[in-house]
Design a protein around this motif. Structure first.
Motif, short mmCIF file in Angstrom:
data_model
loop_
_atom_site.label_atom_id
_atom_site.label_comp_id
_atom_site.label_asym_id
_atom_site.label_seq_id
_atom_site.Cartn_x
_atom_site.Cartn_y
_atom_site.Cartn_z
N GLY A 38 0.84 -1.21 0.00
CA GLY A 38 0.00 0.00 0.00
C GLY A 38 0.86 1.25 0.00
N GLN A 39 0.51 2.20 -0.86
CA GLN A 39 1.33 3.41 -0.93
C GLN A 39 0.61 4.64 -0.38
OE1 GLN A 39 4.77 3.58 -2.07
NE2 GLN A 39 4.32 1.47 -1.50
N ARG B 40 1.93 3.87 4.33
CA ARG B 40 1.40 2.70 5.04
C ARG B 40 2.09 1.43 4.54
NH1 ARG B 40 -3.13 2.33 7.93
NH2 ARG B 40 -4.18 4.16 7.07
N GLY B 41 2.42 0.53 5.47
CA GLY B 41 3.00 -0.74 5.08
C GLY B 41 4.41 -0.64 4.52
N THR B 42 5.18 0.35 5.02
CA THR B 42 6.58 0.47 4.56
C THR B 42 7.50 0.70 5.76
OG1 THR B 42 6.52 2.89 4.27
CG2 THR B 42 5.90 1.54 2.35
N PHE C 67 -0.49 -1.04 21.83
CA PHE C 67 -1.29 0.16 21.60
C PHE C 67 -1.94 0.15 20.21
CE2 PHE C 67 0.96 2.03 25.20
CZ PHE C 67 0.02 2.91 25.73
N ASN C 68 -1.75 -0.96 19.48
CA ASN C 68 -2.22 -1.02 18.08
C ASN C 68 -1.71 0.18 17.28
OD1 ASN C 68 -3.64 -3.42 18.31
ND2 ASN C 68 -5.40 -2.36 19.21
N SER C 69 -0.41 0.45 17.42
CA SER C 69 0.15 1.64 16.81
C SER C 69 0.12 1.59 15.28
CB SER C 69 1.59 1.82 17.29
OG SER C 69 1.61 1.81 18.69
N LYS C 70 -0.11 2.77 14.70
CA LYS C 70 -0.07 2.88 13.22
C LYS C 70 1.35 3.21 12.78
CE LYS C 70 -4.62 4.99 13.54
NZ LYS C 70 -5.01 6.22 14.22
N ILE C 71 2.02 4.03 13.61
CA ILE C 71 3.40 4.42 13.32
C ILE C 71 4.26 3.96 14.49
CG2 ILE C 71 5.00 6.39 13.20
CD1 ILE C 71 3.59 6.47 10.68
N ASN D 119 8.89 -6.93 9.94
CA ASN D 119 8.23 -7.34 8.69
C ASN D 119 6.77 -7.68 8.91
OD1 ASN D 119 10.34 -6.96 6.89
ND2 ASN D 119 11.31 -8.89 7.47
N MET D 120 6.47 -8.29 10.07
CA MET D 120 5.09 -8.63 10.39
C MET D 120 4.25 -7.35 10.55
SD MET D 120 4.01 -11.02 13.54
CE MET D 120 3.77 -9.76 14.74
N LEU D 121 4.83 -6.37 11.24
CA LEU D 121 4.12 -5.10 11.45
C LEU D 121 3.91 -4.37 10.12
CD1 LEU D 121 6.06 -3.93 14.63
CD2 LEU D 121 3.67 -4.63 14.56
N ARG D 122 4.92 -4.44 9.26
CA ARG D 122 4.81 -3.80 7.94
C ARG D 122 3.68 -4.46 7.14
NH1 ARG D 122 9.93 -3.40 4.10
NH2 ARG D 122 10.32 -5.51 4.80
N ASP D 123 3.64 -5.80 7.18
CA ASP D 123 2.60 -6.51 6.42
C ASP D 123 1.20 -6.20 6.94
OD1 ASP D 123 4.67 -7.56 5.03
OD2 ASP D 123 4.63 -9.55 5.98
N ARG D 124 1.15 -5.79 8.21
CA ARG D 124 -0.14 -5.42 8.78
C ARG D 124 -0.59 -4.02 8.39
NH1 ARG D 124 -0.16 -5.85 15.08
NH2 ARG D 124 0.23 -8.02 15.38
#
Length: 499
Positions: free
Chosen positions: A2-3, A31-33, A160-164, A187-192
């Motif tokens: 996702g970009q 997002r996702g990077t 905290f279900n962080s986005k960043i 990598n798992m967090l990025r894939d999420r």
């Protein structure tokens, strides 16, 4: 991948008295990077992140999270809005247990009154299971190694279900195996769909884990490029603004006769057992080994801040007791510790006070008062020799970047004019340009016939600056190698000998 833009920091500026720490810096995280943030110490990376995290008030610019403008007043607000930071220097409640550290300030309650211990325990286990972290939620933080405490910090960010999530030098105290584990988590967090901001000086890591790289220099934005488009040489050139052809200064020291003799060193409270070696005048000897192999313990036992069970230490043929730090300093020993925030700096004191604190004797006038003039002169020497970035000598040391704090502490020890300098991870969390300066200082000491011992997790560093390398394994000396001819494989084989 996702970009969609997740975080947009535009034209951020921040001034401290006498220093423009950030000058119109922008950063876009999708997002996702994984977005790497690179630059020398004092380039402004941590300051930029502290502005995002509400630890500093920015002087100008805007921050948008998912398109909405945000201005967090403190880290609690940032966390609640999905922005988390895993700091290099861990600030944790060390007397409390793991789960307290994760849920502090947001405990689930029973009937709105009582803390629900069972739920906290279960929630902690759930987060750990997801991240494959093997730590007992009830273990007290102070009893754990730095690497495990860091994993707890990462679990907290995830809870905290962080986005960043910002990682500031996350691998500086991790073994290779732990680094692999961390990368799996990232990598798992990025894939999420998380946006990861990754601050590190380790080029190979950055190239491996990042999608994009932003480089800063002296508080300004220099470049943002896809990671695949930048070679290591490109990154170094952009970071330091000059070509760095050699990572290490040319070896000019000539080891003489034996100066330091360590015989049958055995520790009281660690697994250090029967360690014997000699170091010659003007020789730089490295200590390699995996985490927990006894590298740090060897230096601490020589310096007398860990309890020796048995063993004899001789300097120039004379036995030295070194029963505590004061006695060791008197005997001409100096130790730069690995955990500089905890055991190295006096945060509320100025750079000058931190610099001269171990050599006050030579600043005494008529045995009564301290000479301001000579303290200023020594501090000026230290700042110049180390190229420490600081507005003034009066600046509080805690406001400097980690690498600059390291330089102040190294300067402090050099001013005691030690015969034996013991360095534990002297370049941890320090950028390429500053590393070279520290290597040069180490070499200068060796050229003055001093004894230098260096513990480092970075094998290329040991091979680049040392004459010999002692390899520790399971609390014992597994062997020694000649730094000129040894390979990393050879060292690793010895490091695994007693594991």
């Amino acid at each position: 991948m996702g970009q969609e833009v997740l975080l947009q920091m535009s034209n951020i500026s921040k001034e401290f008295p006498g220093v423009k720490a950030l000058d119109n810096v922008s950063l876009t995280v999708k997002r996702g990077t994984v977005h790497a943030l690179m630059g020398e110490n004092g380039a402004g990376k941590s300051t930029l992140m502290k502005c995002l995290f509400g630890m500093y008030n920015k002087d100008g610019g805007t921050i948008k999270l998912e398109g909405k403008e945000v201005n967090f007043k403190n880290s609690k607000e940032a966390l609640e809005n999905g922005v988390a930071m895993v700091h290099q220097e861990l600030n944790q409640a060390l007397k409390r247990n793991v789960m307290d550290n994760i849920w502090l300030g947001r405990y689930p309650k029973v009937g709105g009154v009582m803390v629900n211990e069972r739920k906290i325990y279960q929630d902690t286990l759930d987060v750990f299971k997801e991240l494959e972290i093997d730590v007992d939620p009830k273990r007290v933080m102070s009893t754990m190694p730095v690497s495990q405490r860091q994993m707890v910090e990462i679990a907290k960010a995830v809870s905290f279900n962080s986005k960043i999530i910002v990682f500031d030098e996350p691998t500086s105290s991790l073994t290779e195996e732990e680094v692999e584990h961390l990368f799996r988590i990232i990598n798992m967090l990025r894939d999420r769909g998380c946006g990861i901001i990754y601050i590190s000086h380790k080029m190979a890591e950055i190239k491996r884990i990042s999608d994009e790289i932003t480089i800063m220099r002296d508080g300004t934005w220099v470049a943002t490029e896809p990671a695949d488009d930048l070679s290591m040489d490109d990154i170094i050139r952009l970071m330091v603004g000059r070509e760095l052809t050699n990572q290490f200064p040319p070896k000019t020291n000539k080891p003489g006769e034996v100066a330091l003799e360590v015989e049958h060193l055995t520790a009281q409270y660690s697994m250090l057992k029967d360690v014997s070696f000699n170091v010659r005048k003007g020789e730089i000897v490295g200590i390699a080994g995996l985490d927990g192999s006894g590298r740090t313990e060897t230096l601490e036992n020589i310096f007398g801040i860990a309890t020796r069970k048995e063993g004899v230490i001789k300097l120039d043929g004379k036995v030295v007791k070194n029963r505590n730090a004061r006695e060791s300093i008197k005997n001409g020993f100096a130790l730069l510790t690995e955990e500089r925030r905890a055991t190295g700096i006096f945060g509320i004191l100025s750079i000058r006070e931190n610099t001269v604190i171990s050599s006050l004797k030579k600043h005494k006038k008529a045995g009564l008062y301290l000479s301001e003039k000579s303290m200023k002169a020594d501090t000026k020497w230290s700042i110049d020799a180390m190229r420490t970035k600081t507005p003034t000598q009066e600046t509080k040391i805690r406001s400097l970047s980690g690498g600059n704090q390291q330089k102040v502490i190294l300067g402090r020890w050099l001013l005691t004019e030690p015969e034996v300098l013991l360095l534990d991870e002297p370049t941890r969390g320090i950028d390429v340009g500053a590393k070279y300066e520290i290597y040069q200082l180490i070499l200068d000491l060796a050229n003055k016939d001093k004894v230098v011992m260096v513990v480092s997790s970075e094998m290329p560093e040991l091979l680049g600056i040392c004459d010999r390398i002692l390899v520790m394994s399971g609390g014992r000396l597994a062997g020694e190698v000649d730094a000129k001819t040894a390979t990393q494989e050879e060292i690793m084989t010895l490091a695994a000998k007693y594991v």
